[in-house]
Each structure stands twice: as structure tokens, then as C-alpha cells.
Scaffold this motif. Structure first.
Motif, PDB file in Angstrom:
ATOM      1  N   PRO A   1     -27.705   7.863 -26.913  1.00 44.74           N
ATOM      2  CA  PRO A   1     -27.343   6.541 -27.239  1.00 44.74           C
ATOM      3  C   PRO A   1     -27.601   5.962 -25.820  1.00 44.74           C
ATOM      4  O   PRO A   1     -27.092   6.312 -24.826  1.00 44.74           O
ATOM      5  CB  PRO A   1     -25.910   6.404 -27.652  1.00 44.74           C
ATOM      6  CG  PRO A   1     -25.853   7.629 -28.516  1.00 44.74           C
ATOM      7  CD  PRO A   1     -26.447   8.604 -27.608  1.00 44.74           C
ATOM      8  N   GLY A   2     -28.359   4.610 -25.818  1.00 39.55           N
ATOM      9  CA  GLY A   2     -28.613   3.847 -24.824  1.00 39.55           C
ATOM     10  C   GLY A   2     -29.634   4.334 -24.041  1.00 39.55           C
ATOM     11  O   GLY A   2     -30.252   3.489 -23.131  1.00 39.55           O
ATOM     12  N   VAL A   3     -30.477   5.613 -24.441  1.00 37.11           N
ATOM     13  CA  VAL A   3     -31.641   5.728 -23.466  1.00 37.11           C
ATOM     14  C   VAL A   3     -32.718   5.078 -24.039  1.00 37.11           C
ATOM     15  O   VAL A   3     -33.023   5.182 -25.287  1.00 37.11           O
ATOM     16  CB  VAL A   3     -31.560   7.379 -23.492  1.00 37.11           C
ATOM     17  CG1 VAL A   3     -33.072   7.896 -23.003  1.00 37.11           C
ATOM     18  CG2 VAL A   3     -30.402   8.026 -22.670  1.00 37.11           C
ATOM     19  N   ARG A   4     -33.649   4.738 -23.205  1.00 38.33           N
ATOM     20  CA  ARG A   4     -35.015   4.229 -23.639  1.00 38.33           C
ATOM     21  C   ARG A   4     -36.052   5.194 -23.512  1.00 38.33           C
ATOM     22  O   ARG A   4     -35.992   6.229 -22.682  1.00 38.33           O
ATOM     23  CB  ARG A   4     -35.422   3.045 -22.871  1.00 38.33           C
ATOM     24  CG  ARG A   4     -34.658   1.794 -22.950  1.00 38.33           C
ATOM     25  CD  ARG A   4     -34.977   0.616 -22.172  1.00 38.33           C
ATOM     26  NE  ARG A   4     -35.073   0.834 -20.911  1.00 38.33           N
ATOM     27  CZ  ARG A   4     -35.966   0.971 -20.030  1.00 38.33           C
ATOM     28  NH1 ARG A   4     -37.459   1.017 -20.542  1.00 38.33           N
ATOM     29  NH2 ARG A   4     -35.828   1.144 -18.763  1.00 38.33           N
ATOM     30  N   LYS A   5     -37.009   5.288 -24.568  1.00 35.30           N
ATOM     31  CA  LYS A   5     -38.182   6.312 -24.525  1.00 35.30           C
ATOM     32  C   LYS A   5     -38.857   6.353 -23.102  1.00 35.30           C
ATOM     33  O   LYS A   5     -39.351   7.523 -22.797  1.00 35.30           O
ATOM     34  CB  LYS A   5     -38.930   6.142 -25.808  1.00 35.30           C
ATOM     35  CG  LYS A   5     -39.750   4.955 -25.711  1.00 35.30           C
ATOM     36  CD  LYS A   5     -40.651   4.836 -26.732  1.00 35.30           C
ATOM     37  CE  LYS A   5     -41.615   3.642 -26.887  1.00 35.30           C
ATOM     38  NZ  LYS A   5     -42.475   3.841 -27.918  1.00 35.30           N
ATOM     39  N   GLU A   6     -38.998   5.478 -22.396  1.00 34.87           N
ATOM     40  CA  GLU A   6     -39.554   5.370 -21.234  1.00 34.87           C
ATOM     41  C   GLU A   6     -38.961   6.114 -20.176  1.00 34.87           C
ATOM     42  O   GLU A   6     -39.525   6.408 -18.992  1.00 34.87           O
ATOM     43  CB  GLU A   6     -39.881   4.078 -20.694  1.00 34.87           C
ATOM     44  CG  GLU A   6     -40.911   3.256 -21.585  1.00 34.87           C
ATOM     45  CD  GLU A   6     -40.147   2.559 -22.853  1.00 34.87           C
ATOM     46  OE1 GLU A   6     -41.178   2.179 -23.697  1.00 34.87           O
ATOM     47  OE2 GLU A   6     -39.014   2.641 -22.863  1.00 34.87           O
TER      48      GLU A   6
END
Length: 406
Positions: free
Chosen positions: A201-206
């Protein structure tokens, strides 16, 4: 010296059916007791007016049937299936073998059916099991080998395993296991696989530096992963990759898995439908201890494996036995024999030419209850050194649905 197969005709409800016995290797069986045993078993089915799907018992170089609880020679898979070494004092407490009546009367929703699959909850194989038996009890196993042993040891009723994917191709390991074990194919399931990119949760794919998943799932999402520039890391299964990320709190690592795996392990879906081909369909086989009784009331498929005698055009002749009878072949797969991969063509002192000796796996669209299928296999035995029917079962003609739709 081996005893050549002799076709035996029996009559049931005014219809004639041929039961074929494969060659009996005298080195392996030693006496005629096994032949008498098989004859008695088939007479029992004849009295009931039922036809048991043909079960070949001739040995082949690759084939190492397992004694329950024992590993096959050279097998290194680690399993979690164990067996008690003690004897049952009360014979009445032993499991009762399945009968044709048990199979035909099983609830259509899979109630009271235990189905083994490779992986953990959220795996695509679990989705296939639930499509076949919506109310079944699914039993996760750590390896494909474990699913076979779970059925053989009566720990579960059936097993579901993937056999091919429209993008990744055939799963060769499971073809080898089909030959090594004595389970029967009793059904098939086809499902659309929708891969998702998961993260904490909260992590972006970039922010991802690595992506963890089964090798086939990684291959099926190659273009998306190349665009992200991430390192691919192999895992035993897709749902297991999601579990590792959740349990270890890996913020720089993502997983390729199902939407249900995200819900089970508390992960976010960073991207959906990331597979290269939107029509990504996997085919699964359903395995059981006993074959089902094939009929003609619906479309059927039959799976066989065989090896061929040496000679020009032998494979063409083998395939022609189906074309001559209007039988469609839906699948052909070849696998080198592991114990004898090469066959010598020229024994001259100047050198010998060698080529691979193959096992051929074929699916054809006909039921073993049809005379054309029986005649085709009888004709094939003229060219085959070994022939075994893996199962004759209803084709999956239902709508291909998405695994674990949201």
C-alpha cells in the motif's frame, strides 16, 4: 520376449466394445498373474454393463510408477505429503475405492470434494479448481509432484494442474508427471488469465526495482516489465510471490499475480491486465485415481501417449489413423525419452548417426465409447511400441471466464 496385445470384445447392452491390453513386459511383471488380475477386473465391469476406459500397463523407459509414499528414482522434488508406515488393524476402516456410481452421483457443485492444486490461496490453479467444483475444498500443495501424491494417498479426491497456456505454451514438467504417475484425466478447465502488478500500500509502480512471480507469468508480461525497467525474479507461483512481498514488507518489489491475491495478502493493484496478449488463456487438467466412464452424450476429448517403431513415415502413418476416421487432433506434444534419449540409426564401424527417441502426447476430439476411436487406437498399435490412454473426458465447452474476476 513380450506378449503382444490381444483385443478382447465384450458385449454390453447390444453394443460391442473392444478392450485392448498393452504388451506385458515379462521383465517387469514376471508371470501371467497380472494378466489374470486385469481380466477379472474387466469382467467385473462387463457384468455391470459399463466400460472402463482403457488402461495400458506396459512399461516405458521414462515411466516409473510410484509405490505410495515412495519417491521415484532420481526424483528430487520436496513434498509435504507423508504416509503412515503402520498397518491398519481394522480393514473396514480402509478407504473404499471409488466406483462408477460414486463418480456419476457426485454433486455438480463439488460439495464434499477435496481438490489439490499447486500453490497457495490466490493461485490461478485454485481458480480453475473452483470453476470445476464451485463448492469444493481446495488443498494447496508446495509442488506439482505433491498434488499427484495427495490423490494417490487418498488425502484428496482430485487434483488440478496447468498443462498449457496460449502465450507461454506447454508446461513440460506436468507432461512428464502424467507419464510417471498412474492418475487419470477426468476433465479440463479453460480460463482467461488476467495478470495484475501488485505492491505494498502506498507504493507507486515507478518506485519498483524488482518484480517477483512465476517464470511463465513474467514471460507473459514481458513488454510491460521492459517498460518499467525492473529486474525479474522467479518464484514458485504467482500467489506465493504476493505473499512474500506482504510478509517481508518489500516496498521496492512488486508481484505479478491475480486480483484475488492482492485482496488476500493486503496489496494494492498498481496496474491491471499487464499481459502482452489480452487473450491469455490457460488450460488445466483434472486428475483422479480412477477414470470416468466415457459416453457419447456430450463432446469428449481423449488424451494418449505413445512411442513409435523406427521407420520412414511412421509418424505420418500414426497420425493418419485419426484422419482416416474423421477424428480431429486438438493437441500434439513430443517429449524426448529421458532414460533413452538417442536411438542409433547406423551401427557401421565408420560412425553412427543418432536421433532423439520421442514420446508423443496427443489429444483427439472423440470419446473412447465411440467405435471410431477404438478402431483408431487399434490401428495405432500396429506402429506403436508403447501406448497408454491418459483419459477420456468431457471437453470444456463452457464460456472461458476470467480467473478471480474483481
Amino acid at each position: 520376449m513380450a506378449l503382444k496385445a490381444v483385443p478382447i470384445w465384450v458385449s454390453s447392452n447390444n453394443s460391442h466394445v473392444q478392450l485392448g491390453f498393452s504388451e506385458l513386459g515379462t521383465k517387469r511383471y514376471g508371470s501371467g498373474l497380472n494378466l489374470r488380475f486385469d481380466l477379472d477386473r474387466y469382467r467385473k465391469w462387463e457384468c455391470c454393463g459399463l466400460l472402463l476406459a482403457q488402461r495400458a500397463i506396459s512399461p516405458v523407459e521414462d515411466e516409473k510408477p510410484l509405490t505410495p509414499g515412495l519417491e521415484s528414482p532420481g526424483e528430487t522434488d520436496q513434498t509435504q505429503i507423508t504416509e503412515s508406515r503402520g498397518f491398519h488393524k481394522d480393514l473396514n476402516s480402509l478407504p473404499r475405492p471409488l466406483s462408477a456410481t460414486d463418480i456419476s452421483s457426485s454433486p455438480g457443485d463439488g460439495s464434499n470434494v477435496r481438490v489439490a492444486y499447486q500453490g497457495i490461496p490466490g493461485a490461478y490453479s485454485e481458480a480453475a479448481a473452483l470453476k470445476a467444483y464451485p463448492k469444493c475444498e481446495t488443498v494447496p500443495c508446495d509442488q506439482f509432484e505433491s498434488t499427484f501424491k495427495a490423490v494417490e494417498l487418498w488425502l484428496v479426491d482430485k487434483a488440478v494442474l496447468p498443462i498449457e497456456n496460449s502465450v507461454g505454451g506447454s508446461i513440460h514438467r506436468n507432461y512428464d508427471l502424467l507419464l510417471r504417475h498412474r492418475l487419470h484425466i477426468v476433465g479440463e478447465v479453460q480460463m482467461i488469465v488476467n495478470h495484475c502488478l501488485l505492491g505494498l500500500p502506498g507504493v507507486r509502480k515507478e518506485e519498483l526495482k524488482r518484480v517477483l512471480s512465476h517464470p511463465q507469468a513474467l514471460d507473459q508480461c514481458e513488454m510491460t516489465l521492459n517498460q518499467l525497467g525492473v529486474v525479474r525474479v522467479n518464484a514458485d507461483d504467482t500467489a506465493g510471490a504476493a505473499q512474500i512481498i506482504a510478509s517481508d514488507g518489500l516496498r521496492d518489489t512488486g508481484a505479478v499475480a491475480s486480483a484475488r491475491a492482492a485482496a488476500i495478502y493486503g496489496l494494492d493493484i498498481l496496474a491491471e491486465g499487464i499481459q502482452d496478449d489480452s487473450d491469455n488463456v490457460s488450460r488445466f487438467l483434472i486428475l483422479a485415481r480412477e477414470p470416468i466412464i466415457p459416453g457419447t452424450d456430450r463432446p469428449y476429448k481423449t488424451s494418449i501417449v505413445f512411442t513409435l517403431e523406427e521407420g520412414p513415415g511412421v509418424l505420418f502413418k500414426a497420425l493418419a489413423v485419426f484422419a482416416l476416421r474423421g477424428i480431429n487432433l486438438s493437441k500434439i506434444e513430443s517429449r524426448p525419452q529421458k532414460k533413452r534419449p538417442l536411438r542409433v540409426v547406423d551401427d557401421s564401424n565408420k560412425g553412427s548417426a543418432k536421433y532423439f527417441d520421442y514420446l508423443f502426447f496427443i489429444d483427439f476430439e472423440a470419446s473412447m465409447a465411440e467405435t471410431r476411436a477404438q478402431y483408431a487406437l487399434g490401428h495405432l498399435q500396429e506402429f506403436a511400441r508403447f501406448l497408454r490412454v491418459l483419459g477420456s473426458y468431457p471437453r470444456d465447452t463452457s464460456s472461458v471466464i476470467e480467473a478471480f474476476p474483481k
